[in-house]
Design a protein around this motif. Sequence first.
Motif, short mmCIF file in Angstrom:
data_model
loop_
_atom_site.label_atom_id
_atom_site.label_comp_id
_atom_site.label_asym_id
_atom_site.label_seq_id
_atom_site.Cartn_x
_atom_site.Cartn_y
_atom_site.Cartn_z
N VAL A 428 -23.04 9.84 15.83
CA VAL A 428 -24.32 9.78 16.55
C VAL A 428 -25.18 10.99 16.21
O VAL A 428 -26.40 10.87 16.01
CB VAL A 428 -24.08 9.70 18.07
N ALA A 432 -28.73 10.58 14.47
CA ALA A 432 -29.91 11.07 15.18
C ALA A 432 -30.67 12.09 14.34
O ALA A 432 -31.92 12.14 14.39
CB ALA A 432 -29.50 11.69 16.51
N THR A 433 -29.96 12.90 13.56
CA THR A 433 -30.62 13.85 12.67
C THR A 433 -31.53 13.12 11.69
O THR A 433 -32.68 13.52 11.46
CB THR A 433 -29.57 14.67 11.89
N VAL A 435 -32.83 10.10 12.07
CA VAL A 435 -33.93 9.48 12.82
C VAL A 435 -35.02 10.50 13.12
O VAL A 435 -36.22 10.24 12.93
CB VAL A 435 -33.41 8.85 14.13
N SER A 456 -30.97 17.79 16.72
CA SER A 456 -29.99 16.77 17.10
C SER A 456 -28.76 17.40 17.73
O SER A 456 -28.29 16.98 18.79
CB SER A 456 -29.58 15.95 15.87
N ILE A 460 -27.69 16.71 21.76
CA ILE A 460 -26.46 15.96 22.08
C ILE A 460 -25.38 16.90 22.59
O ILE A 460 -24.53 16.51 23.41
CB ILE A 460 -25.96 15.16 20.86
N SER A 483 -39.66 10.99 18.93
CA SER A 483 -38.50 11.88 18.72
C SER A 483 -38.01 12.46 20.03
O SER A 483 -36.80 12.62 20.26
CB SER A 483 -38.87 13.02 17.77
N VAL A 486 -35.84 9.98 21.71
CA VAL A 486 -34.52 10.00 21.08
C VAL A 486 -33.70 11.16 21.61
O VAL A 486 -32.52 11.03 21.95
CB VAL A 486 -34.64 10.09 19.54
N MET A 487 -34.32 12.33 21.74
CA MET A 487 -33.61 13.51 22.21
C MET A 487 -33.29 13.42 23.71
O MET A 487 -32.27 13.95 24.16
CB MET A 487 -34.41 14.77 21.88
N LEU A 490 -30.21 11.51 23.67
CA LEU A 490 -29.10 12.35 23.22
C LEU A 490 -28.60 13.26 24.33
O LEU A 490 -27.39 13.44 24.51
CB LEU A 490 -29.52 13.18 22.01
#
Length: 512
Positions: A428, A432-433, A435, A456, A460, A483, A486-487, A490
């Motif tokens: 993951v 994620a990095t 993305v 990332s 996470i 982004s 996304v974070m 995470l």
Amino acid sequence: MRVRVEWRISLALTGTVLKYLSIPLLVPLAVALIYREEIFTFSLTILFALIAGHALEKLSSETELRMREAMLFVAITWLAVAIVGAVPYLIAGVGTESSLAHPVNALFESMSGFTTTGATVMDEISYERHSHAILLWRQLTQWLGGMGIIVLMVAILPELAMNGAQLVQSEAPGPQLQKLTPRIAETARILWFVYIGFTLLYVIILSTLHFTGYAPEMTAFNAIAHAFTTLPTGGFSPEANSIAAFSPAVQWVAIPFMIIAGTNFALFWYILRGEGNLLFRNPEFRTYITAIGTFSALLAGMLYFGAAPSLSELGGTTAGAMENSLRQSAFQITSLLTSTGYATSDFVAWDGSGKLVLLFAMFVGGSAGSTGGGIKVVRWLVSLKFLRREIFAAVHPDAIRPIRLGGTVVDEEVVRSILGFTFMYLFVFVFATLVIALDASRIGYSLTPLEAFSASLATIGNIGPGFGSIGPFGSYLAFPDSSKIVMIFLMWIGRLELFPVLVLLTRSYWRS
């Protein structure tokens, strides 16, 4: 096939948690009254929490949870609490130019707080820009999230205590839950008792430094604010320069408390019972202390011989200065290894060797049963022992060699779950990095591979600062909203150790 999850029960219990969230919201409301700031922000938030909680409670009168409902309850509760926690930022930001007036930014800051990540999107941290009440709420969210909201609710609510074991297991950091008493609710109360005790002790020590003249900037407000974010390994600070704003005495005092926060809290209960020998007999604790000491010594040598030539403004020069080299290295290593995220110097300005040591430290994480984030020391221990066993088995294929920790055989199912978690975590993190890097490229935002990598890892792992623009004195504000979402995800899954959230995304969870 019909849905096999009684989601109404989970949402109803989430409503109960939201209602109780109105109680800690009284703290910043009281601070607003003390400093004669407007009280509308937190009065309205309390009302919102009560109404939302009451509405959700109406969905079901049942309180018994199976494993599926328990996982849903834990995952949704953390998301719901972060949403409510964002409301004060939004209300306070109305009619201002504050970055927190944007819904995505407000949710990012709130999720970062409750998950004790410490990543921020604040454009400016100051008492002139933000009220004391808002700044203390930011600190308080980390303190609430440190030991765990669900653990707290299990400790005080009878309707959750009956499902306590599986709830705490879903929330607690680490591969296994260590029951200190036959009743899980009593265990939860013990953990919170130890947590509160260390918090009060830290406030007393910081206040003593202030009154004895060793820390003139450490006011009562700052002492409480930093205690709220040190013990949960959170890292938020009401000061723009974090712990660098305070004297070396404060920085030295913070180091052992960050180490305490990254230690399994159950071990401290054994110390209180007169079984202190268990602390140093614990293999995870020994490895944890060894990692901190090794990384700190290595980095101190690098700093002493000039790895950080740009520290003159924040932290002073370390080249040739033994005390400052030791303090800066011990502080930064402890802060990043335990996922606290405080800083006493801008390590973005360090050379590549110093950054590499910090990067390795960020991967370690705290102990299981601590407030620290990351993969956790015990998982690295078991994974390394598993690799050593596989190498041994290649030469001795018929040998039976169990994995042991402290003389105790680790069950093969536990080994499998640890390896599965570690692989999923790394997968993951890498995904994620990519993305984050591609998303930045999509809008033309200049982002180096190291910045994407550290963004990332820092979210996470609930660490907070990264490298480049998101260094210890930077922020995540410039990232695109996509982004940031996304974070936020995470941070959410990182705090809950991935599976309680990721399993909700599978079809088999809902229908099989």
